[in-house]
Design a protein around this motif. Sequence first.
Motif, PDB file in Angstrom:
ATOM      1  N   ALA A   1      35.003  42.878  29.833  1.00 19.49           N
ATOM      2  CA  ALA A   1      34.999  43.895  31.617  1.00 19.49           C
ATOM      3  C   ALA A   1      33.941  44.383  31.263  1.00 19.49           C
ATOM      4  N   THR A   2      33.284  45.014  33.057  1.00 22.48           N
ATOM      5  CA  THR A   2      32.045  45.000  32.691  1.00 22.48           C
ATOM      6  C   THR A   2      31.678  46.354  33.661  1.00 22.48           C
ATOM      7  N   LEU A   3      31.058  47.219  33.955  1.00 21.44           N
ATOM      8  CA  LEU A   3      31.218  48.610  34.963  1.00 21.44           C
ATOM      9  C   LEU A   3      29.406  47.963  35.575  1.00 21.44           C
ATOM     10  N   THR A   4      29.386  48.644  37.037  1.00 22.01           N
ATOM     11  CA  THR A   4      29.160  47.871  37.858  1.00 22.01           C
ATOM     12  C   THR A   4      27.544  49.105  37.618  1.00 22.01           C
ATOM     13  N   ASP A   5      26.431  48.995  38.131  1.00 14.89           N
ATOM     14  CA  ASP A   5      25.191  49.712  37.971  1.00 14.89           C
ATOM     15  C   ASP A   5      25.186  50.543  38.945  1.00 14.89           C
ATOM     16  N   ALA A   6      23.748  51.531  39.286  1.00 14.89           N
ATOM     17  CA  ALA A   6      24.011  52.031  40.297  1.00 14.89           C
ATOM     18  C   ALA A   6      23.900  51.825  41.568  1.00 14.89           C
ATOM     19  N   GLU A   7      23.593  50.614  41.839  1.00 15.35           N
ATOM     20  CA  GLU A   7      23.195  49.695  43.267  1.00 15.35           C
ATOM     21  C   GLU A   7      24.486  48.931  43.205  1.00 15.35           C
ATOM     22  N   GLY A   8      25.345  48.786  41.976  1.00  9.41           N
ATOM     23  CA  GLY A   8      27.085  48.837  42.239  1.00  9.41           C
ATOM     24  C   GLY A   8      27.110  47.093  42.537  1.00  9.41           C
ATOM     25  N   ALA A   9      25.834  46.682  41.793  1.00 11.94           N
ATOM     26  CA  ALA A   9      25.880  45.395  41.058  1.00 11.94           C
ATOM     27  C   ALA A   9      26.436  45.137  39.408  1.00 11.94           C
ATOM     28  N   PHE A  10      27.260  44.023  38.747  1.00 15.37           N
ATOM     29  CA  PHE A  10      27.449  43.510  38.015  1.00 15.37           C
ATOM     30  C   PHE A  10      27.716  42.782  37.495  1.00 15.37           C
ATOM     31  N   ARG A  11      27.135  42.466  36.105  1.00 17.05           N
ATOM     32  CA  ARG A  11      26.480  40.803  35.560  1.00 17.05           C
ATOM     33  C   ARG A  11      27.067  40.498  33.962  1.00 17.05           C
ATOM     34  N   MET A  12      28.124  39.774  34.382  1.00 15.56           N
ATOM     35  CA  MET A  12      28.413  38.882  33.027  1.00 15.56           C
ATOM     36  C   MET A  12      28.240  37.870  33.102  1.00 15.56           C
ATOM     37  N   GLU A  13      27.900  37.835  31.099  1.00 14.28           N
ATOM     38  CA  GLU A  13      27.561  36.617  30.752  1.00 14.28           C
ATOM     39  C   GLU A  13      28.803  36.454  29.868  1.00 14.28           C
ATOM     40  N   MET A  14      29.396  34.870  30.193  1.00 16.71           N
ATOM     41  CA  MET A  14      30.808  34.342  29.572  1.00 16.71           C
ATOM     42  C   MET A  14      30.673  33.211  29.171  1.00 16.71           C
ATOM     43  N   PRO A  15      31.196  32.352  28.201  1.00 11.91           N
ATOM     44  CA  PRO A  15      31.092  30.803  28.474  1.00 11.91           C
ATOM     45  C   PRO A  15      31.121  30.319  29.189  1.00 11.91           C
ATOM     46  N   GLN A  16      31.204  29.069  29.798  1.00 12.66           N
ATOM     47  CA  GLN A  16      31.447  27.953  30.766  1.00 12.66           C
ATOM     48  C   GLN A  16      32.424  27.741  31.131  1.00 12.66           C
ATOM     49  N   ILE A  17      32.786  28.380  32.383  1.00 16.36           N
ATOM     50  CA  ILE A  17      33.869  27.715  33.036  1.00 16.36           C
ATOM     51  C   ILE A  17      33.826  26.463  32.824  1.00 16.36           C
ATOM     52  N   VAL A  18      35.774  25.559  33.190  1.00 14.24           N
ATOM     53  CA  VAL A  18      35.545  24.464  33.445  1.00 14.24           C
ATOM     54  C   VAL A  18      37.144  24.202  33.881  1.00 14.24           C
ATOM     55  N   PRO A  19      37.126  23.293  35.061  1.00 15.69           N
ATOM     56  CA  PRO A  19      37.865  23.308  35.551  1.00 15.69           C
ATOM     57  C   PRO A  19      39.636  22.815  34.782  1.00 15.69           C
TER      58      PRO A  19
ATOM     59  N   PRO B   1      37.825  33.154  42.709  1.00 20.10           N
ATOM     60  CA  PRO B   1      36.312  32.720  44.141  1.00 20.10           C
ATOM     61  C   PRO B   1      36.346  30.736  42.622  1.00 20.10           C
ATOM     62  N   LEU B   2      36.312  30.440  43.721  1.00 22.27           N
ATOM     63  CA  LEU B   2      35.930  28.669  43.323  1.00 22.27           C
ATOM     64  C   LEU B   2      34.622  28.645  42.531  1.00 22.27           C
ATOM     65  N   LEU B   3      34.500  27.922  41.808  1.00 21.04           N
ATOM     66  CA  LEU B   3      33.178  27.482  41.370  1.00 21.04           C
ATOM     67  C   LEU B   3      33.069  26.083  43.061  1.00 21.04           C
ATOM     68  N   ARG B   4      31.199  26.582  43.406  1.00 17.75           N
ATOM     69  CA  ARG B   4      31.314  24.856  44.689  1.00 17.75           C
ATOM     70  C   ARG B   4      31.030  23.608  43.927  1.00 17.75           C
ATOM     71  N   SER B   5      30.265  23.606  42.865  1.00 18.86           N
ATOM     72  CA  SER B   5      30.941  22.465  41.191  1.00 18.86           C
ATOM     73  C   SER B   5      30.986  22.933  40.043  1.00 18.86           C
ATOM     74  N   ALA B   6      32.382  21.833  39.397  1.00 15.83           N
ATOM     75  CA  ALA B   6      32.002  22.482  38.092  1.00 15.83           C
ATOM     76  C   ALA B   6      30.946  22.195  37.332  1.00 15.83           C
ATOM     77  N   ARG B   7      29.606  21.555  37.824  1.00 12.45           N
ATOM     78  CA  ARG B   7      28.494  21.835  37.009  1.00 12.45           C
ATOM     79  C   ARG B   7      27.860  23.350  37.089  1.00 12.45           C
ATOM     80  N   ASP B   8      27.878  24.372  37.920  1.00 11.06           N
ATOM     81  CA  ASP B   8      27.141  25.327  38.320  1.00 11.06           C
ATOM     82  C   ASP B   8      27.597  26.240  36.688  1.00 11.06           C
ATOM     83  N   THR B   9      26.755  26.719  36.736  1.00  6.42           N
ATOM     84  CA  THR B   9      26.502  27.800  35.352  1.00  6.42           C
ATOM     85  C   THR B   9      26.262  29.026  36.172  1.00  6.42           C
ATOM     86  N   SER B  10      26.659  29.708  36.742  1.00 12.67           N
ATOM     87  CA  SER B  10      27.280  30.920  37.501  1.00 12.67           C
ATOM     88  C   SER B  10      28.075  30.623  38.981  1.00 12.67           C
ATOM     89  N   LEU B  11      28.424  32.709  39.496  1.00  8.12           N
ATOM     90  CA  LEU B  11      29.166  32.251  40.125  1.00  8.12           C
ATOM     91  C   LEU B  11      29.259  33.855  40.684  1.00  8.12           C
TER      92      LEU B  11
END
Lengths: 167, 203
Positions: free
Chosen positions: A103-121, A148-158
């Motif tokens: 889990a992560t918390l949003t910042d003052a602008e309401g944004a969140f960013r989580m680094e995680m391992p590569q999502i695979v199909p 949410p879906l990755l547009r391509s399985a090769r995407d490195t962000s979502l």
Amino acid sequence: MTPPPRRTLLLAAGAALAVPALAAPALLRPALAQGLAPTPSMRGGANNYLPGAAIVPRIGQGGFWLTGTVRRAGDGAPVPRARIQIWAHTTEGHERDPHSHGATLTDAEGAFRMEMPQIVPAFGQAHGHLAYDSAHDENGYETVFLRPLLRSARDTSLTAHFVLRRA
Amino acid sequence: MTAARAALVWAGLALALGVPLAVAATSPLLAWREPIYIAAGLAGVVGLGLLLVQPLLAAGLLPGLRMRPSRRLHAVVGAALVVAVVAHVAGLWVTSPPDVVDALLFRSPTPFSAWGVVAMWAVFGAALLALLRPRLRLLLFRLCHVTLAVVVVVGTVVHAWLVDGTMGTVSKAVLCLLVLAAAAWAVREARLPAALRRLLRRE
């Protein structure tokens, strides 16, 4: 007894429909009338959810970014310190594995960013899961689960955005 | 049919079944899956492959196989297909129960799930009919069994095609097209309109 003329019936039906239609905007005004509609939960969004995942700097070894924003319905104001829980089938584990969750918390602008391992199909689609769970957050909005879906399985962000409704 | 041509047909069939399976069995996705999930996926690939064999056996189209042993083999492969479907669904269930429950209840977010579930029930239905066949009128059996088989083939091909899984795109496309072609050929051989006319005349 003679049946009432058709026109009278139609007028009566029209009036019956008009009353709630006129009343509705006043009821909805606080949250919805100004525009931004709340995000509905997605089908299957809550699958393999483990409530109350710990807040972590990143999930596993990282390499993939899951980002987004949390705003409130209506005026779209950012929601700071909203707790967003994240899980997915990745190169480091199945969705059900506890170490695939964080889990992560949003910042003052309401944004969140989580680094995680590569999502695979998995189960036919490369996808992530996100939860705003009212039971694990003190901001007082209704629970929403996203898938949410990755547009391509090769995407490195979502990216996934929440618009929350006051509970 | 000459011996050379028969050998060619059997070699072609072996390739059509073996190549997609080999591609799926060496997919990079397997590195990030538990054994039970890998087995579930491969059971699905095997099931799709058996769908190529089934219509060929039912219509007696494979060289060197007379109709009677061909039909007997059709029943054996049909039983194997049921086992493959059960292994596929059970393995996925163990891997992620809520996703399989959603699929079985037709509320899954993935568009391919409903196709697969309909095909699964049609497989069970076709197998049940085959078990009941001694008690059914032959024409009625054929009409219902073939109709269910068409549902199985169409449902499975759409299901497999939409899944982003371990199968290779090209080998999956080729196998799917072959399955559709074999099914179409067998349906034509079954001469359903004539069967239906004879059935109605007897009513």
